[in-house]
Design a protein around this motif. Sequence first.
Motif, short mmCIF file in Angstrom:
data_model
loop_
_atom_site.label_atom_id
_atom_site.label_comp_id
_atom_site.label_asym_id
_atom_site.label_seq_id
_atom_site.Cartn_x
_atom_site.Cartn_y
_atom_site.Cartn_z
N GLY A 193 27.10 -47.72 13.81
CA GLY A 193 28.42 -48.33 13.68
C GLY A 193 29.57 -47.37 13.45
O GLY A 193 30.72 -47.77 13.55
N ALA A 194 29.29 -46.11 13.14
CA ALA A 194 30.37 -45.17 12.83
C ALA A 194 31.30 -44.95 14.03
O ALA A 194 32.50 -44.81 13.86
CB ALA A 194 29.80 -43.84 12.36
N GLU A 195 30.74 -44.97 15.23
CA GLU A 195 31.56 -44.74 16.42
C GLU A 195 32.49 -45.91 16.72
O GLU A 195 33.57 -45.71 17.27
CB GLU A 195 30.68 -44.46 17.63
CG GLU A 195 29.99 -43.11 17.56
CD GLU A 195 29.11 -42.85 18.76
OE1 GLU A 195 29.59 -42.17 19.68
OE2 GLU A 195 27.97 -43.33 18.76
N GLU A 196 32.08 -47.13 16.39
CA GLU A 196 32.89 -48.31 16.69
C GLU A 196 33.97 -48.56 15.64
O GLU A 196 34.91 -49.29 15.88
CB GLU A 196 31.99 -49.55 16.80
CG GLU A 196 31.10 -49.54 18.02
CD GLU A 196 29.87 -48.69 17.86
OE1 GLU A 196 29.39 -48.51 16.72
OE2 GLU A 196 29.37 -48.14 18.86
N MET A 197 33.84 -47.96 14.48
CA MET A 197 34.76 -48.17 13.38
C MET A 197 36.13 -47.54 13.70
O MET A 197 36.18 -46.45 14.26
CB MET A 197 34.16 -47.49 12.14
CG MET A 197 34.76 -47.89 10.84
SD MET A 197 33.92 -47.03 9.46
CE MET A 197 32.24 -47.59 9.64
N PRO A 198 37.22 -48.20 13.36
CA PRO A 198 38.54 -47.57 13.55
C PRO A 198 38.63 -46.26 12.77
O PRO A 198 38.09 -46.13 11.67
CB PRO A 198 39.52 -48.61 12.99
CG PRO A 198 38.76 -49.90 13.00
CD PRO A 198 37.32 -49.54 12.80
N ASP A 199 39.32 -45.29 13.34
CA ASP A 199 39.45 -43.97 12.72
C ASP A 199 39.99 -44.04 11.30
O ASP A 199 39.50 -43.37 10.40
CB ASP A 199 40.33 -43.05 13.57
CG ASP A 199 39.73 -42.74 14.92
OD1 ASP A 199 38.49 -42.62 15.01
OD2 ASP A 199 40.49 -42.62 15.88
N SER A 200 41.01 -44.87 11.08
CA SER A 200 41.62 -44.96 9.75
C SER A 200 40.61 -45.49 8.72
O SER A 200 40.56 -45.00 7.59
CB SER A 200 42.86 -45.84 9.78
OG SER A 200 42.53 -47.14 10.23
N MET A 201 39.78 -46.45 9.12
CA MET A 201 38.77 -47.00 8.21
C MET A 201 37.70 -45.95 7.90
O MET A 201 37.29 -45.78 6.76
CB MET A 201 38.11 -48.23 8.82
CG MET A 201 37.03 -48.85 7.92
SD MET A 201 36.12 -50.18 8.72
CE MET A 201 37.39 -51.43 8.81
N ARG A 202 37.29 -45.23 8.92
CA ARG A 202 36.26 -44.19 8.74
C ARG A 202 36.76 -43.10 7.80
O ARG A 202 36.05 -42.67 6.91
CB ARG A 202 35.86 -43.62 10.10
CG ARG A 202 34.65 -42.75 10.06
CD ARG A 202 34.15 -42.32 11.44
NE ARG A 202 35.19 -42.01 12.39
CZ ARG A 202 35.58 -42.81 13.39
NH1 ARG A 202 35.02 -43.98 13.57
NH2 ARG A 202 36.54 -42.45 14.20
N ARG A 203 38.02 -42.68 7.96
CA ARG A 203 38.58 -41.66 7.08
C ARG A 203 38.67 -42.16 5.64
O ARG A 203 38.39 -41.43 4.69
CB ARG A 203 39.94 -41.19 7.60
CG ARG A 203 39.83 -40.24 8.78
CD ARG A 203 41.15 -39.53 9.04
NE ARG A 203 42.22 -40.44 9.39
CZ ARG A 203 42.58 -40.76 10.64
NH1 ARG A 203 41.95 -40.24 11.66
NH2 ARG A 203 43.57 -41.58 10.86
N ALA A 204 39.07 -43.43 5.46
CA ALA A 204 39.18 -43.99 4.11
C ALA A 204 37.81 -44.07 3.45
O ALA A 204 37.66 -43.72 2.26
CB ALA A 204 39.82 -45.37 4.17
N LEU A 205 36.79 -44.50 4.17
CA LEU A 205 35.44 -44.57 3.61
C LEU A 205 34.90 -43.17 3.29
O LEU A 205 34.23 -42.99 2.26
CB LEU A 205 34.49 -45.30 4.57
CG LEU A 205 34.74 -46.80 4.72
CD1 LEU A 205 33.89 -47.36 5.84
CD2 LEU A 205 34.50 -47.52 3.41
N ALA A 206 35.19 -42.21 4.14
CA ALA A 206 34.74 -40.85 3.88
C ALA A 206 35.42 -40.29 2.63
O ALA A 206 34.79 -39.60 1.82
CB ALA A 206 35.02 -39.96 5.09
N ALA A 207 36.71 -40.60 2.44
CA ALA A 207 37.43 -40.12 1.26
C ALA A 207 36.84 -40.70 -0.02
O ALA A 207 36.89 -40.07 -1.08
CB ALA A 207 38.91 -40.48 1.37
N LEU A 208 36.24 -41.88 0.08
CA LEU A 208 35.60 -42.52 -1.08
C LEU A 208 34.13 -42.16 -1.20
O LEU A 208 33.41 -42.71 -2.04
CB LEU A 208 35.75 -44.05 -0.98
CG LEU A 208 37.17 -44.60 -1.05
CD1 LEU A 208 37.20 -46.06 -0.66
CD2 LEU A 208 37.74 -44.39 -2.44
N ALA A 209 33.67 -41.23 -0.33
CA ALA A 209 32.26 -40.78 -0.29
C ALA A 209 31.31 -41.94 0.02
O ALA A 209 30.19 -41.99 -0.45
CB ALA A 209 31.88 -40.08 -1.58
#
Length: 132
Positions: A114-130
Amino acid sequence: MAAGAKDVSHLAAWQKKTAAEMPPLRHFTRHMPKRRDEILDGGSIYWVVNGVIMVRQPVLDILADTEADGSACAALVLDPELIRVEGRAMRAFQGWRYLDPKDAPADLAAMGKGAEEMPDSMRRALAALALL
């Protein structure tokens, strides 16, 4: 850098048009890369879109070429597939920047379902929260 590209889909459309008009798909650069053999041994060009590394493209060959004005240049022959990578902020720069494999952004496909289908902004926010 993908100068002028609004997003990854814009870059893909531009490359598709360019490849159809003047195959194979190439990216031109003024100088022949000093580490040519390393690049050809599985290397990729990483595209910066709106200040973020977003995708990579495997480099298939590097050829001596000529610009429209007759000046010498190098042509990076690219695989047409754009491979999404974990977004990483990157300031504007000119010229070559080499990434050690350990420093290169991970492919999104390696980040889980699912990481590829996720919007970039959402993926960056989740990564920032580890969380990703």
